[in-house]
Design a protein around this motif. Structure first.
Motif, PDB file in Angstrom:
ATOM      1  N   THR A 205       0.831  -1.204   0.000  1.00 16.19           N
ATOM      2  CA  THR A 205       0.000   0.000   0.000  1.00 16.19           C
ATOM      3  C   THR A 205       0.864   1.253   0.000  1.00 16.19           C
ATOM      4  OG1 THR A 205      -1.734  -1.121   1.209  1.00 16.19           O
ATOM      5  CG2 THR A 205      -1.735   1.259   1.331  1.00 16.19           C
TER       6      THR A 205
ATOM      7  N   LEU B 148       0.799   3.884  -3.006  1.00 11.18           N
ATOM      8  CA  LEU B 148       0.038   5.115  -2.774  1.00 11.18           C
ATOM      9  C   LEU B 148       0.863   6.214  -2.127  1.00 11.18           C
ATOM     10  CD1 LEU B 148      -3.218   3.379  -1.593  1.00 11.18           C
ATOM     11  CD2 LEU B 148      -2.909   4.608  -3.732  1.00 11.18           C
ATOM     12  N   GLY B 149       2.126   5.966  -1.916  1.00  9.14           N
ATOM     13  CA  GLY B 149       2.966   7.013  -1.350  1.00  9.14           C
ATOM     14  C   GLY B 149       2.999   6.957   0.163  1.00  9.14           C
ATOM     15  N   PRO B 150       3.799   7.854   0.731  1.00  3.65           N
ATOM     16  CA  PRO B 150       4.089   7.774   2.168  1.00  3.65           C
ATOM     17  C   PRO B 150       3.012   8.410   3.034  1.00  3.65           C
ATOM     18  CG  PRO B 150       5.301   9.565   1.195  1.00  3.65           C
ATOM     19  CD  PRO B 150       4.519   8.931   0.068  1.00  3.65           C
ATOM     20  N   TYR B 151       1.753   8.384   2.597  1.00  2.00           N
ATOM     21  CA  TYR B 151       0.731   9.115   3.341  1.00  2.00           C
ATOM     22  C   TYR B 151       0.504   8.552   4.742  1.00  2.00           C
ATOM     23  CZ  TYR B 151      -2.879   5.571   2.898  1.00  2.00           C
ATOM     24  OH  TYR B 151      -3.593   4.413   3.018  1.00  2.00           O
TER      25      TYR B 151
ATOM     26  N   ILE C 139       1.497  10.250   9.060  1.00  2.00           N
ATOM     27  CA  ILE C 139       0.410  11.239   9.079  1.00  2.00           C
ATOM     28  C   ILE C 139       0.654  12.427   9.995  1.00  2.00           C
ATOM     29  CG2 ILE C 139      -1.403   9.660   8.339  1.00  2.00           C
ATOM     30  CD1 ILE C 139      -2.336   9.538  11.223  1.00  2.00           C
ATOM     31  N   ALA C 140       1.666  12.361  10.818  1.00  2.00           N
ATOM     32  CA  ALA C 140       1.984  13.511  11.666  1.00  2.00           C
ATOM     33  C   ALA C 140       3.486  13.457  11.929  1.00  2.00           C
ATOM     34  CB  ALA C 140       1.196  13.436  12.974  1.00  2.00           C
ATOM     35  N   PRO C 141       4.107  14.595  12.301  1.00  2.00           N
ATOM     36  CA  PRO C 141       5.556  14.588  12.482  1.00  2.00           C
ATOM     37  C   PRO C 141       6.019  13.470  13.409  1.00  2.00           C
ATOM     38  CG  PRO C 141       4.725  16.822  12.559  1.00  2.00           C
ATOM     39  CD  PRO C 141       3.514  15.923  12.506  1.00  2.00           C
TER      40      PRO C 141
ATOM     41  N   ILE D 168       1.218   5.374  10.576  1.00  2.00           N
ATOM     42  CA  ILE D 168       0.225   4.363  10.991  1.00  2.00           C
ATOM     43  C   ILE D 168       0.026   3.315   9.882  1.00  2.00           C
ATOM     44  CG2 ILE D 168      -0.983   5.840  12.654  1.00  2.00           C
ATOM     45  CD1 ILE D 168      -3.189   6.157  10.463  1.00  2.00           C
TER      46      ILE D 168
ATOM     47  N   HIS E 168       6.681  14.518   4.365  1.00  2.00           N
ATOM     48  CA  HIS E 168       6.859  15.793   5.086  1.00  2.00           C
ATOM     49  C   HIS E 168       7.081  15.544   6.571  1.00  2.00           C
ATOM     50  CE1 HIS E 168       4.989  17.932   1.712  1.00  2.00           C
ATOM     51  NE2 HIS E 168       4.152  16.913   1.661  1.00  2.00           N
ATOM     52  N   ASN E 169       6.609  14.405   7.046  1.00  3.75           N
ATOM     53  CA  ASN E 169       6.628  14.145   8.486  1.00  3.75           C
ATOM     54  C   ASN E 169       7.823  13.300   8.931  1.00  3.75           C
ATOM     55  OD1 ASN E 169       4.305  15.665   9.149  1.00  3.75           O
ATOM     56  ND2 ASN E 169       3.023  14.063   8.268  1.00  3.75           N
TER      57      ASN E 169
ATOM     58  N   LEU F 129      -1.565  12.125  18.235  1.00  5.61           N
ATOM     59  CA  LEU F 129      -1.127  12.865  17.036  1.00  5.61           C
ATOM     60  C   LEU F 129      -1.034  14.367  17.304  1.00  5.61           C
ATOM     61  CD1 LEU F 129      -3.085  11.060  14.188  1.00  5.61           C
ATOM     62  CD2 LEU F 129      -0.728  10.705  14.922  1.00  5.61           C
ATOM     63  N   ALA F 130      -1.895  14.863  18.194  1.00  7.48           N
ATOM     64  CA  ALA F 130      -1.887  16.292  18.481  1.00  7.48           C
ATOM     65  C   ALA F 130      -0.557  16.726  19.103  1.00  7.48           C
ATOM     66  CB  ALA F 130      -3.049  16.653  19.393  1.00  7.48           C
TER      67      ALA F 130
ATOM     68  N   SER G 225       2.426  14.915  18.436  1.00  5.69           N
ATOM     69  CA  SER G 225       3.168  13.805  17.848  1.00  5.69           C
ATOM     70  C   SER G 225       4.684  13.921  18.018  1.00  5.69           C
ATOM     71  CB  SER G 225       2.814  13.662  16.366  1.00  5.69           C
ATOM     72  OG  SER G 225       3.285  14.772  15.637  1.00  5.69           O
TER      73      SER G 225
END
Lengths: 162, 103
Positions: free
Chosen positions: A48, A52-55, A58-60, A64, A92-93, A121-122, A124
């Motif tokens: 995956t 689909l890339g490194p999405y 999801i946070a610095p 997941i 980016h993260n 994540l808030a 992270s």
């Protein structure tokens, strides 16, 4: 099911890994070893990200890894892999220090888990760095227990009004 | 901000499971607090561009793909999913642009 219940004993702390794919594989194998997912699920977690890339970063500092329910998820559960030196996902993260892998056999929301994930994540970067300084799974679990309990009482006493 | 129809938002990720559910929950909370009626659904990377949505909320990689072939009028690219302020700011800006362009 809460974050810590879903996590159980599945925490691995590593000094370094050769690649993001190795880190994802280890997180998936922790799930597979407890029968939560099939070996196919672990392969799909990696594919995956390739397709689909490194999405999933999801946070610095936090990624997941997961696959689809139909890729071989047998029961809901989490695993955590901490890479103390960090690993690049091409995101980016980057660098990612903490992988929180999960499996869910249906598409239901697991609200309690998502709410606690949101708390992590808030903050992270702070949490990723704190986990990367620990040496054992027990320390990491104790850290998370304290963190999530603190967050629980904080969110009861007052929500951001905006 | 008043509108007759709820805004249609699609929260999308590669698989339409983990990240999309997480985004859906966050977007619903933000819009509820802002008093903006909305219907928020989840979708995977294949389904999302074909859906009849006003706004797609997703990560930066998929956002680029959706901009090229999506039907949604606004694409919101979230870099840090833990940063609720980022999500709120980008989402509300997209809604303002929609309001401005509504005939």
């Amino acid at each position: 099911m809460s974050f810590l219940e879903a996590l159980d004993e599945r925490i691995r702390i590593l000094e370094r890994v050769g690649s993001w794919a190795e880190a994802v594989r280890i997180s998936g194998e922790l799930l597979a070893a407890d029968g939560l997912v099939t070996p196919l699920y672990v392969e799909r977690m990696i594919r995956t990200c390739e397709e689909l890339g490194p999405y999933i970063a999801i946070a610095p500092g936090i990624a997941i890894p997961h696959a689809r329910p139909e890729d071989g998820a047998r029961a809901f559960g989490l695993s955590i892999v901490v890479v103390k030196e960090g690993v690049s996902f091409g995101s980016h993260n980057d660098p990612v220090y903490v992988l929180i892998a999960f499996a869910t056999p249906d598409r239901s929301a697991h609200i309690e888990f998502l709410r606690q994930l949101a708390e992590i994540l808030a903050r992270s970067e702070e949490i990723a760095h704190a986990l990367a300084r620990l040496e054992t799974g027990e320390q990491a679990r104790a850290f998370l227990r304290t963190l999530l309990q603190e967050e629980d009482s904080a969110s009861r006493s007052g929500e951001d009004p905006s | 901000m008043s509108r007759k129809q709820p805004i249609r938002v699609v929260a999308a990720c590669g698989l339409g499971t983990g990240t999309a559910l997480y985004l859906k929950m966050t977007v619903e909370e933000i819009l509820k607090k802002a008093g903006i009626p909305a219907v928020v659904e989840t979708a995977d990377a294949t389904l999302a561009p074909a859906m009849n949505a006003d706004i797609i909320v997703t990560g930066p990689d998929l956002a680029e793909m959706f901009r090229q072939r999506g039907r949604a009028r606004e694409i919101v690219a979230v870099t840090n999913y833990g940063n609720r302020a980022e999500i709120r700011e980008k989402l509300l800006a997209a809604i303002q642009r929609l309001e401005g362009s509504t005939p």
